[in-house]
Enzyme design. Structure first.
Site, short mmCIF file in Angstrom:
data_model
loop_
_atom_site.label_atom_id
_atom_site.label_comp_id
_atom_site.label_asym_id
_atom_site.label_seq_id
_atom_site.Cartn_x
_atom_site.Cartn_y
_atom_site.Cartn_z
N GLU A 189 -5.70 -24.41 1.49
CA GLU A 189 -4.88 -23.19 1.45
C GLU A 189 -4.40 -22.81 2.85
OE1 GLU A 189 -3.22 -21.65 -0.46
OE2 GLU A 189 -2.91 -19.68 0.40
N ARG B 165 7.45 -1.50 -4.19
CA ARG B 165 6.06 -1.53 -4.65
C ARG B 165 5.90 -2.34 -5.92
NH1 ARG B 165 3.05 2.64 -2.44
NH2 ARG B 165 1.81 3.00 -4.30
N GLU C 229 4.19 -23.61 5.06
CA GLU C 229 5.29 -23.00 4.32
C GLU C 229 6.04 -21.94 5.13
OE1 GLU C 229 4.48 -20.65 0.75
OE2 GLU C 229 2.51 -20.17 1.50
N ASN D 78 -0.79 7.04 -10.61
CA ASN D 78 -0.90 5.73 -9.97
C ASN D 78 -2.40 5.47 -9.80
OD1 ASN D 78 -0.80 3.46 -8.34
ND2 ASN D 78 -0.26 4.60 -6.48
N GLY D 79 -2.88 4.33 -10.31
CA GLY D 79 -4.30 4.01 -10.19
C GLY D 79 -4.84 3.53 -11.53
N CYS E 141 2.13 1.54 -8.84
CA CYS E 141 3.12 2.49 -9.33
C CYS E 141 3.71 3.29 -8.17
CB CYS E 141 2.48 3.45 -10.31
SG CYS E 141 1.62 2.60 -11.63
O1 M6R Z 1 2.90 -17.07 -9.23
P1 M6R Z 1 1.99 -18.26 -9.09
O2 M6R Z 1 0.64 -17.89 -8.55
O3 M6R Z 1 1.87 -19.04 -10.37
O4 M6R Z 1 2.69 -19.19 -8.04
C1 M6R Z 1 2.19 -20.45 -7.77
C2 M6R Z 1 2.76 -21.00 -6.49
O5 M6R Z 1 4.15 -21.15 -6.59
C3 M6R Z 1 2.45 -20.07 -5.31
O6 M6R Z 1 1.08 -19.85 -5.20
C4 M6R Z 1 2.95 -20.68 -3.99
O7 M6R Z 1 2.26 -21.83 -3.70
C5 M6R Z 1 2.79 -19.63 -2.89
N1 M6R Z 1 4.03 -18.98 -2.64
C6 M6R Z 1 2.29 -20.16 -1.63
O8 M6R Z 1 2.08 -19.16 -0.70
#
Ligand code: M6R
Length: 610
Positions: free
Chosen positions: A482, A27, A489, A99-100, A2
């Site tokens: 990951e 935010r 990306e 906020n919290g 918030c």
């Molecule tokens: O909002 P979501 O967690 O469902 O999104 C899923 C993927 O689009 C998202 O995790 C995407 O892979 C990331 N932007 C990667 O960093």
């Protein structure tokens, strides 16, 4: 998260409140509201949606010309985004923004009902406001009322309050949620963050926990809870508004990585009660959980990679089979779903089209669905049978970082809960895991953040790479997927995650002189095997960076060019500091290449189309 703004001074408050809220939009929020004090009344206008929705409502309300007021942008936690759940929350004697998260809101509600109070919203905040109201009704003393209320409240809060009879004064207090207080000579301010006050002054007080601020046109005063005067330290900054929104970090991604210790705490603390996982959801805390025979975790991208970590930990602790599925495949491939299966959907945004479609498919098959979601009231959260919110606060960078960490944390808690229900672990073991998670994960992640300089140095050696491999086994392989996505990306370097033992079945032909290989060794039982994989790539000329758990350093002779030692933590939990290291590495490579770290090409934060 918030946003709070408050003002009292010589100017009209409404434009200052709206402008302040606009600078806090970064935010994230789903509703907004203001209260302006004028003619002895507290006039509140609030609305679900964006600030423009609030402004539309304001333009059709009577003129708000008062020179004191509070404003709020709400990121829903308790209760869906709606007009009635928006802040400020007003009572007979006061108006309040928060906020919290008030953790013991149910207990407080019970106490207040006994005292004759009723409630109009589903929020924890309204319970907090009425608690302060109850004490104020007895003493007519704002400082006394706030002090008494915070003795009862458990959880995190930053409060801004205006009391009837004291309409030209704004009171504030905080614990575990940010709040600053400032004065520009003509009036005083409270705000969640510096951008909201920068137009007026660059000097501010970061309110110490438990200190009550009394903000008036003439001056700022600070009080300890016993009513005695307190000192606060004046700070000054020379950032512009954009720098301030990023907390002084150059990008949102690095800011969000740095928020991980706090986000993890917020996800874990409220879910551990009496030393055991407690979700406040009957189906997950009760009998139903012991009846699931297998689990499907369905998600996309980073959220799906968190699912791979979830699979590893659930299978390890609970010995229940877990299947991790890419949502876009799951929805079309007619998966076998049985009545006693559990489908877990993971999504930061809760709006990912493929994940939503997968959820609907599972529900149509009559299977119980549980969502792990960050954005409150999002489609996945609304449609699943149960939802666990991760409470990481908004994630703005397209590359998901803190959301992944908290998704993993939630899956760990769930794994402990499922293992207990299945009788696979006993209560002492469950308590021990929860205890270690709570005490050690945020600390180890904080330590990992301190490796930033070393990680930066390693990143300088990767910027020129065209192809790169991440290798690992077991959980390290899940983590590699990951790490690899994160790097590719945002840095546009082609990267692949490989199970370390699988390279020799074909892919190793791509490893030549100088090919970067990031090897993960955080799992003791397979470390030696991964080291063999490292030897294989090293002997073909690879440049090897080993990300190694502290406890494994020196146990094996790891032939690497650089080693980043993951801060010490129970091996079961090494994922958490390790992923922070890997996220930092991806971040620095992208930033060193001068790329648009927060908005990589061709990508959107929320993928709401198929
Ligand atoms: O909002 P979501 O967690 O469902 O999104 C899923 C993927 O689009 C998202 O995790 C995407 O892979 C990331 N932007 C990667 O960093």
């Amino acid at each position: 998260m918030c946003g709070i703004i408050g003002y009292t001074g010589s100017k009209k408050s409404l434009p200052i409140l709206i402008e302040g809220l606009r600078t806090l939009e970064y935010r994230g929020y789903d509703s907004a509201g203001v209260t302006v004090a004028q003619d002895g009344c507290l006039v509140t206008v609030k609305s679900r949606g964006r600030l423009t929705d609030l402004e539309a409502k304001l333009s059709s309300s009577g003129e708000l010309y008062g020179s004191a007021g509070i404003g709020h942008t709400r990121w829903a936690t308790h209760g869906e985004p709606s007009d009635k759940n928006s802040h400020p929350h007003s009572t007979e004697h006061l108006t309040l923004v928060h906020n919290g998260i008030i953790e013991n809101y149910a207990e407080i509600e019970e106490m207040l009902r006994g005292a004759g109070y009723d409630f109009v919203s589903e929020t924890d905040t309204e319970r907090g406001a009425k608690l302060v109201d109850m004490f104020f009704a007895k003493s007519n003393d704002p400082i006394d009322a706030i002090s008494r209320a915070i003795k009862v409240i458990r959880g995190s809060y930053a409060f801004g309050i205006i009391f009837k009879g004291f309409e030209d004064t704004v009171y504030a207090i905080r614990k575990d949620s940010p709040l600053i207080v400032a004065h520009d000579g003509e009036g005083g301010f409270i705000a969640s963050d510096i951008p909201a006050i920068l137009k007026y002054t660059s000097s501010y007080y970061r309110l110490d926990e438990g200190i009550i601020a009394k903000v008036s046109t003439e001056k700022l005063e600070f009080f300890a809870p016993d009513g005695s005067a307190a000192e606060q330290k004046l700070e000054t900054i020379d950032w512009d508004i954009e720098q301030a929104q990023k907390g002084g970090f150059p990008h949102f991604m690095i800011k969000e990585i740095n928020e991980e210790p706090e986000a993890l705490r917020k996800t874990l603390e409220p879910r551990i009660r009496n030393g055991l996982p407690h979700f406040g959801i009957e189906a997950i805390d009760g009998e139903l959980l012991s009846q699931f025979e297998s689990i499907h975790i369905v998600a996309c991208g980073t959220a799906m990679h968190a699912g791979l970590i979830g699979k590893a930990i659930i299978e390890k602790l609970a010995r229940i089979p877990v299947n991790v599925e890419i949502a876009s495949e799951f929805r079309y491939r007619d998966p076998i779903l049985r009545k006693r299966d559990l489908v877990i959907l993971i999504s930061q945004s809760g709006e990912t089209a493929d994940t939503l479609a997968a959820l609907r498919h599972a529900k149509a098959q009559g299977v119980y669905t549980l969502a792990i979601v960050n954005v409150i009231g999002s489609s996945v959260a609304r449609e699943a049978d149960s939802v666990l919110y991760t409470w990481a606060g908004p994630e703005i960078a397209v590359a998901s970082t803190k959301a992944y960490s908290v998704q993993c944390a939630m899956l760990y808690l769930l794994a402990v809960r499922i293992a207990l229900a299945a009788g696979a672990i006993d209560e002492p073991r469950a308590r021990q895991i929860c205890d270690t998670m709570l005490s050690d994960i945020p600390t180890a992640v904080t330590e990992a953040l301190k490796l930033d300089r070393q990680i930066y140095d390693v990143a300088t050696k990767l910027v020129a790479a065209e192809h790169l491999f991440y290798i690992g086994r077991d959980v390290d392989f899940a983590l590699s997927t990951e790490a690899s996505l994160k790097l590719k990306e945002i840095s546009y370097i082609h990267s692949e995650a490989y199970a370390a033992g699988e390279l020799k079945h074909g892919t190793i032909s791509l490893v030549t002189d100088g090919t970067p290989v990031i090897a993960l060794t955080t799992v003791g039982k397979v470390c030696e095997k991964t080291v063999s994989g490292i030897r294989e790539v090293k002997s073909r000329g690879a440049y090897v960076v080993c990300v190694c758990a502290q406890g494994l350093v020196g146990k094996y002779d790891i032939p690497c060019d650089d080693m980043i030692v993951v801060p010490e933590i129970d091996e079961l939990l090494a994922t958490f500091p390790a992923v922070t290291v890997l996220q930092l590495l991806a971040y620095h490579v992208s930033a060193l290449k001068g790329l648009d770290v927060d908005k990589p090409r061709n990508l959107a934060k929320s993928v709401t189309v198929e």
